[in-house]
Design an enzyme around this catalytic site. Structure first.
Site, mmCIF file in Angstrom:
data_model
loop_
_atom_site.group_PDB
_atom_site.id
_atom_site.type_symbol
_atom_site.label_atom_id
_atom_site.label_comp_id
_atom_site.label_asym_id
_atom_site.label_seq_id
_atom_site.Cartn_x
_atom_site.Cartn_y
_atom_site.Cartn_z
ATOM 1 N N ARG A 123 0.845 -1.197 0.000
ATOM 2 C CA ARG A 123 0.000 0.000 0.000
ATOM 3 C C ARG A 123 0.875 1.240 0.000
ATOM 4 O O ARG A 123 2.021 1.216 0.427
ATOM 5 C CB ARG A 123 -0.906 0.028 1.238
ATOM 6 C CG ARG A 123 -1.889 -1.114 1.323
ATOM 7 C CD ARG A 123 -2.490 -1.243 2.710
ATOM 8 N NE ARG A 123 -3.248 -0.065 3.112
ATOM 9 C CZ ARG A 123 -3.536 0.243 4.382
ATOM 10 N NH1 ARG A 123 -3.135 -0.523 5.360
ATOM 11 N NH2 ARG A 123 -4.245 1.318 4.642
ATOM 12 N N ASN A 132 10.280 -0.089 4.850
ATOM 13 C CA ASN A 132 9.270 0.941 4.616
ATOM 14 C C ASN A 132 8.129 0.904 5.627
ATOM 15 O O ASN A 132 7.457 1.906 5.836
ATOM 16 C CB ASN A 132 8.715 0.792 3.192
ATOM 17 C CG ASN A 132 7.491 1.643 2.962
ATOM 18 O OD1 ASN A 132 7.570 2.866 2.854
ATOM 19 N ND2 ASN A 132 6.326 1.010 2.912
ATOM 20 N N THR A 158 1.400 5.217 12.620
ATOM 21 C CA THR A 158 1.295 6.395 13.480
ATOM 22 C C THR A 158 0.296 6.115 14.592
ATOM 23 O O THR A 158 -0.697 5.404 14.388
ATOM 24 C CB THR A 158 0.824 7.642 12.706
ATOM 25 O OG1 THR A 158 -0.416 7.348 12.056
ATOM 26 C CG2 THR A 158 1.841 8.064 11.664
ATOM 27 N N GLY A 170 2.490 16.537 18.270
ATOM 28 C CA GLY A 170 1.641 15.353 18.385
ATOM 29 C C GLY A 170 2.287 14.074 17.902
ATOM 30 O O GLY A 170 1.615 13.037 17.829
ATOM 31 N N GLN A 171 3.589 14.147 17.572
ATOM 32 C CA GLN A 171 4.269 12.962 17.045
ATOM 33 C C GLN A 171 5.628 12.733 17.712
ATOM 34 O O GLN A 171 6.611 12.416 17.045
ATOM 35 C CB GLN A 171 4.468 13.085 15.522
ATOM 36 C CG GLN A 171 3.185 12.918 14.718
ATOM 37 C CD GLN A 171 3.462 12.661 13.245
ATOM 38 O OE1 GLN A 171 4.423 13.157 12.680
ATOM 39 N NE2 GLN A 171 2.602 11.866 12.621
ATOM 40 N N TYR A 211 6.552 9.111 16.896
ATOM 41 C CA TYR A 211 6.881 8.941 15.479
ATOM 42 C C TYR A 211 8.183 9.654 15.123
ATOM 43 O O TYR A 211 9.055 9.094 14.449
ATOM 44 C CB TYR A 211 5.721 9.488 14.638
ATOM 45 C CG TYR A 211 5.842 9.283 13.161
ATOM 46 C CD1 TYR A 211 5.458 8.083 12.564
ATOM 47 C CD2 TYR A 211 6.312 10.310 12.334
ATOM 48 C CE1 TYR A 211 5.546 7.908 11.188
ATOM 49 C CE2 TYR A 211 6.406 10.142 10.962
ATOM 50 C CZ TYR A 211 6.016 8.934 10.395
ATOM 51 O OH TYR A 211 6.107 8.772 9.035
ATOM 52 N N GLY A 239 8.658 13.975 2.455
ATOM 53 C CA GLY A 239 7.786 14.983 3.027
ATOM 54 C C GLY A 239 6.356 14.475 2.983
ATOM 55 O O GLY A 239 6.101 13.278 3.142
#
Length: 241
Positions: A12, A82, A86, A143-144, A147, A178
């Site tokens: 995906r 890959n 999140t 907020g990450q 991540y 990005g």
């Protein structure tokens, strides 16, 4: 003889584009995925690329998965790390589960997967390891924290592993996309994209998954042997490390 490539999260989004590009370039490709069986079967039917299901946050699952891929297609020459998830939220409200799941999937998987193939690559004196990080691993993102920490870790992993394996003919590089036009970004409300995201991108558009795939093809090529330990930013000019 065609080289064999394995792409995690390869059915995906960015991963699917990478898998397709590698196949078009003549590689034997395997794509792994975690949970979306319907999407994986659709991808397999459309591309003819074999798919394998396992959890990249589990070392044992990665060991078994890689063994199966190599039995089917031969030793892995190119590994594209890959797979990623999140679990966003402000840090002062973040749960341990949100932290661990992202760290284990987005960073731990690089150990879990690369450890399975590195000895074979070194023995054959050829290997290409390409990991997909993120612009938010370079600059941070509200907020990450989980991540951004994991994706920054991917960059450090790459730099150190490149030094260890340069003499063995194994290159190790990382790409920092990005904002790319995938399901994940499409889930962002349109007004947020137009008012908050696009103005940050000098080229004034989202990237396309195929643009990341082309960067992977460059780094995976036999004649990219002098490129190792590099961080390739593909973000439309949004951020320069």
């Amino acid at each position: 003889m065609a080289r064999t490539a394995l792409v995690t999260g390869g059915t995906r989004g960015i991963g699917a584009a990478i898998s397709k590009a590698l196949k078009a370039a003549g590689y034997k490709v395997a794509a792994s995925y975690a949970g979306n069986d319907a999407a994986a079967e659709k991808f397999k039917d459309e591309t003819g690329i074999p798919v394998y299901k396992w959890d990249v946050s589990s070392f044992d699952a990665c060991a078994a998965g890689v063994k199966k891929v190599e039995a089917d297609l031969g030793p892995i020459d190119v590994l594209v790390n890959n797979a990623g998830i999140t679990r966003d939220g402000a840090f002062h409200k973040m749960t341990l589960a949100q932290w661990n799941s992202v760290i284990n999937t987005n960073l731990g998987s690089l150990f879990n997967m690369t450890r399975q193939v590195i000895e074979g690559m070194r023995a054959r004196k050829f290997g290409r390891i390409v990991s997909i990080s993120s612009v938010n691993g370079q600059k941070g993102q509200f907020g990450q924290v989980n991540y951004s920490a994991a994706k920054a870790g991917d960059i450090g992993f790459t730099k150190a592993l490149a030094l260890e394996n340069a003499k063995a003919g194994v290159t190790v590089n990382v790409i920092c996309p990005g904002y790319i036009n995938t399901e994940m970004v499409q889930a962002v409300p349109k007004d947020v994209l137009e008012k908050s995201v696009l103005p940050q991108i000098p080229v004034n558009r989202l990237g396309e998954p195929e643009e990341i795939a082309r960067a992977v093809l460059f780094l995976a090529a036999d004649d990219a042997g002098f490129v190792t330990g590099s961080t390739l930013t593909v973000n439309g000019g949004q951020y320069h490390a």
